[in-house]
Design an enzyme around this catalytic site. Structure first.
Site, PDB file in Angstrom:
ATOM      1  N   ASN A 120      -2.712   4.319  -3.039  1.00  0.00           N
ATOM      2  CA  ASN A 120      -3.479   5.313  -2.291  1.00  0.00           C
ATOM      3  C   ASN A 120      -2.850   6.711  -2.314  1.00  0.00           C
ATOM      4  O   ASN A 120      -3.544   7.708  -2.163  1.00  0.00           O
ATOM      5  CB  ASN A 120      -3.624   4.839  -0.839  1.00  0.00           C
ATOM      6  CG  ASN A 120      -4.256   5.875   0.055  1.00  0.00           C
ATOM      7  OD1 ASN A 120      -5.424   6.228  -0.093  1.00  0.00           O
ATOM      8  ND2 ASN A 120      -3.471   6.398   0.996  1.00  0.00           N
ATOM      9  N   ILE A 147       0.833  -1.197   0.000  1.00  0.00           N
ATOM     10  CA  ILE A 147       0.000   0.000   0.000  1.00  0.00           C
ATOM     11  C   ILE A 147       0.867   1.247   0.000  1.00  0.00           C
ATOM     12  O   ILE A 147       1.804   1.371   0.791  1.00  0.00           O
ATOM     13  CB  ILE A 147      -0.991   0.003   1.190  1.00  0.00           C
ATOM     14  CG1 ILE A 147      -1.827   1.278   1.191  1.00  0.00           C
ATOM     15  CG2 ILE A 147      -0.298  -0.227   2.510  1.00  0.00           C
ATOM     16  CD1 ILE A 147      -3.004   1.229   2.133  1.00  0.00           C
ATOM     17  N   TYR A 160      -6.595  18.026 -10.284  1.00  0.00           N
ATOM     18  CA  TYR A 160      -6.927  16.822  -9.524  1.00  0.00           C
ATOM     19  C   TYR A 160      -7.937  15.963 -10.290  1.00  0.00           C
ATOM     20  O   TYR A 160      -7.776  14.742 -10.391  1.00  0.00           O
ATOM     21  CB  TYR A 160      -7.488  17.222  -8.167  1.00  0.00           C
ATOM     22  CG  TYR A 160      -7.803  16.063  -7.249  1.00  0.00           C
ATOM     23  CD1 TYR A 160      -6.780  15.281  -6.712  1.00  0.00           C
ATOM     24  CD2 TYR A 160      -9.117  15.760  -6.893  1.00  0.00           C
ATOM     25  CE1 TYR A 160      -7.065  14.226  -5.853  1.00  0.00           C
ATOM     26  CE2 TYR A 160      -9.410  14.710  -6.033  1.00  0.00           C
ATOM     27  CZ  TYR A 160      -8.374  13.948  -5.519  1.00  0.00           C
ATOM     28  OH  TYR A 160      -8.671  12.899  -4.671  1.00  0.00           O
ATOM     29  N   THR A 190     -10.142  13.320   6.515  1.00  0.00           N
ATOM     30  CA  THR A 190      -8.688  13.205   6.473  1.00  0.00           C
ATOM     31  C   THR A 190      -8.079  14.603   6.433  1.00  0.00           C
ATOM     32  O   THR A 190      -8.785  15.613   6.411  1.00  0.00           O
ATOM     33  CB  THR A 190      -8.239  12.428   5.226  1.00  0.00           C
ATOM     34  OG1 THR A 190      -8.642  13.167   4.051  1.00  0.00           O
ATOM     35  CG2 THR A 190      -8.867  11.043   5.183  1.00  0.00           C
TER      36      THR A 190
END
Length: 257
Positions: free
Chosen positions: A87, A6, A155, A192
């Site tokens: 991620n 990850i 993005y 987050t």
């Protein structure tokens, strides 16, 4: 042996997924610039073998070195399953297109969000092409790759690239003798550091600011631990790979029904 790799595991969703993975895999490989103190402490009570690979994922040379080191440490003959979760990503640069000073940040975003992700996928697919094992790639995308957001043009473009790459690879893998499964997953809205960064923007720099503040105030943001539980459940499900583009909110609806 079961392996989980990850990227971007130092905090947020990546950190939470890595912690969940420690109970499910024999080896968990965490790749990020800094190490999670929470994971490091947590692993003392877990049977899984935890590995931290310090890597600046925005630098191609560091990525190449990491991939070479990673495969040298994994015994191919012992693998029963190997899962890769890409991620790591950046939201920068935020702001309306055409503003001064965006070019260098734009290049950095494509390097991390697209080039590094594809590099890990290509490495994974090349090394496991003849491996008769459970092979799965989960690319963390975003609803922003499927819908236009003002001030997020870069993005959105990077996540749209992730979606298209994943769908192409999915078609290709269908022709392999030992196919792997790949999904580009929109993970929903999670509390987050990225969300905190969004809420700290000036409204003229991000016209949708009020909407994201409202999500926070109304308690509509998922905790990383909850999102990680859903994500890991989806990754191990029979549904994984049936559609190369998926939204974790749809999985949440399925498991709660």
């Amino acid at each position: 042996m079961k392996h989980l790799i990850i990227t971007g595991a130092s905090k947020g969703l990546g950190e939470a997924v890595a912690i969940k993975g420690l109970a499910l895999y024999d080896h968990v490989w965490c790749v990020s610039r800094t190490e999670s103190a929470i994971i490091k402490e947590y692993t003392s009570a877990q049977s899984a073998s935890y590995h931290f690979l310090p890597t600046d994922l925005s630098k191609a040379q560091d990525v190449d070195h990491c991939l070479a080191h990673l495969w040298a440490e994994i015994a191919l003959s012992s693998i029963t399953s190997i899962h890769l979760i890409n991620n790591a990503a950046t939201l920068s640069p935020m702001g309306l297109a055409g503003h001064v000073g965006r070019l260098s940040a734009m290049r950095a975003a494509f390097s991390l969000n697209v080039e590094t992700l594809i590099a890990f996928c290509e490495w994974f697919l090349e090394k496991t092409t003849s491996l008769a094992a459970d092979k799965r790639i989960l690319n963390i995308s975003s609803g922003a790759g499927r819908k236009a957001y003002p001030a997020w043009s870069v993005y959105c473009a990077t996540k749209a690239a992730v979606d298209r790459y994943s769908t192409c690879v999915s078609v290709e893998q269908g022709e392999h003798n030992f196919p792997g499964k790949i999904v580009s997953l929109a993970p929903g809205v999670i509390e987050t550091d990225m969300q905190a960064t969004i809420r700290a923007q000036e409204k003229e720099n991000f016209p949708l600011l009020d909407r994201f503040i409202q999500l926070k105030e109304e308690g509509k943001l998922w905790a990383p631990s909850y999102a990680a539980e859903l994500l890991v459940g989806f990754l191990h499900s029979r549904a994984f790979g049936q559609d190369p583009l998926f939204d974790l909110r749809d999985w949440a609806a399925q498991v709660s029904s």
